[in-house]
Design a protein around this motif. Structure first.
Motif: not given
Length: 358
Positions: A292-299
């Motif tokens: 739902v709220a991925p950052g850049t490292r949530a690949t």
């Protein structure tokens, strides 16, 4: 209402809308060009009011309660768009992990202490190879099981985690490093792996039994620090929430969730299921934030590899008799830290293959 607006006010508002869209065409932040028509139609239909468009394109805005409340997302289409988002190729692995963790949560809540303790290799939320039942019980009638030697899953996990820590330090200096690695990522990954491993080392030094030795004050304090750091990394680094919420609010969430985990863990000591709370909440958070709220490292690569520790945790909780034969909790650490290392690698398997073929 339109009937209550003067022609001058209405004309001024339309002019403002046109200027805002013109600004956006030159790179301004107000209204997407593709949404201009719907924005004007919505404005006229409301007889004035806010010129904020109802966004309908999937890639224009994230679907959050905030965007719905501010009128940036059409409420009727939000569920369909949300489902489309969390089942997209990039986000589906995290959704699967979340669902697996929800299954874990179901059994965590519904299984009573006697059923949990049925496996003689299970204690304090861990499946431990070479665990021995002393034949004694705690004041809460929980079987006391110990490791008579350092040849146990906790100690193996510590050895593994030392290796994973060294790998996490080295990877950013190799050709296999991922795109856009920042200092906070490079520093936090070794820190969390080493802290996780040291916790296992401490438990092994207590003969693998929190019940037998008691949660001494030093252990409690270390656990609190570890949980707060882990939760902080998930919210501040793994997710994109810092770009969308006040830092103070996120910090409050981190402290609240961390306190919840620690208190619930201490409450579960008596049932012999202490650390399962940490597994449950952290896995749910990773799955949710990644979807739902991925950052850049949530690949995509992290999401795909994270499915495996979620599966192992289920196996650990439901069939420890089998898992202890193939390494017990050390297998969970192995699967988990493969996924953690993936945050330092290229974002997809395809990109990693390209690096390997260079």
């Amino acid at each position: 209402m339109l009937a209550m607006c003067s022609k001058r006010t209405f004309s001024s508002a339309v002019l403002l809308l046109a200027l805002a869209n013109s600004c956006n065409a030159r790179g301004g932040p107000f209204i997407e060009p593709s949404a201009t028509k719907s924005a004007l139609e919505n404005f006229l239909a409301r007889g004035g009011g806010s010129p904020t468009p109802l966004v309908t394109k999937d890639d224009e805005i994230d679907i959050t309660f905030e965007s719905i409340l501010k009128g940036k997302t059409d409420v009727k289409s939000a569920p369909q768009r949300f489902l489309k988002k969390v089942t997209s190729p990039e986000r589906l692995p995290y959704t699967i992990s979340f669902l697996l963790s929800a299954v874990y949560g179901y059994f965590f809540v519904t299984r009573d202490a006697a059923e949990v303790q049925k496996c003689k290799f299970y204690t304090d939320g861990f499946c431990v190879t070479n665990l021995v039942d002393t034949g004694e019980v705690s004041k809460d009638k929980v079987p006391i099981r110990v490791c008579p030697s350092p040849n146990n899953s906790h100690q193996w996990a510590w050895y593994e985690d030392v290796i994973f820590t060294l790998l996490s330090i080295a990877i950013p200096f190799t050709k296999f490093k991922g795109e856009g690695l920042t200092f906070d990522i490079k520093a936090s990954v070794p820190l969390i792996i080493f802290g996780h491993g040291y916790l296992h080392k401490w438990i092994s030094s207590q003969k693998c039994s929190i019940l037998d030795q008691g949660l001494v004050e030093m252990g409690i304090q270390f656990y609190k620090i570890f949980v707060n750091v882990l939760t902080g990394i998930m919210f501040f680094i793994f997710s994109d929430l810092p770009s969308r919420r006040p830092i103070v609010l996120i910090l409050a969430e981190v402290l609240f969730i961390s306190k919840l985990i620690v208190n619930a863990s201490l409450d579960k000591v008596a049932s012999g299921n202490a650390i399962s709370t940490l597994f449950l909440v952290s896995q749910l958070l990773i799955g949710y934030l990644g979807a739902v709220a991925p950052g850049t490292r949530a690949t995509k690569l992290v999401g795909q590899t994270f499915i495996f520790p979620c599966l192992v945790s289920l196996l650990e909780f439901l069939n420890c008799d089998f898992l202890n034969k193939i390494g017990g909790h050390a297998l969970y650490d192995f699967a988990l830290h493969i996924s953690v290392l993936a945050s330092l690698l290229p974002s997809t398997f395809e990109k990693l293959k390209e690096k390997l073929s260079e």
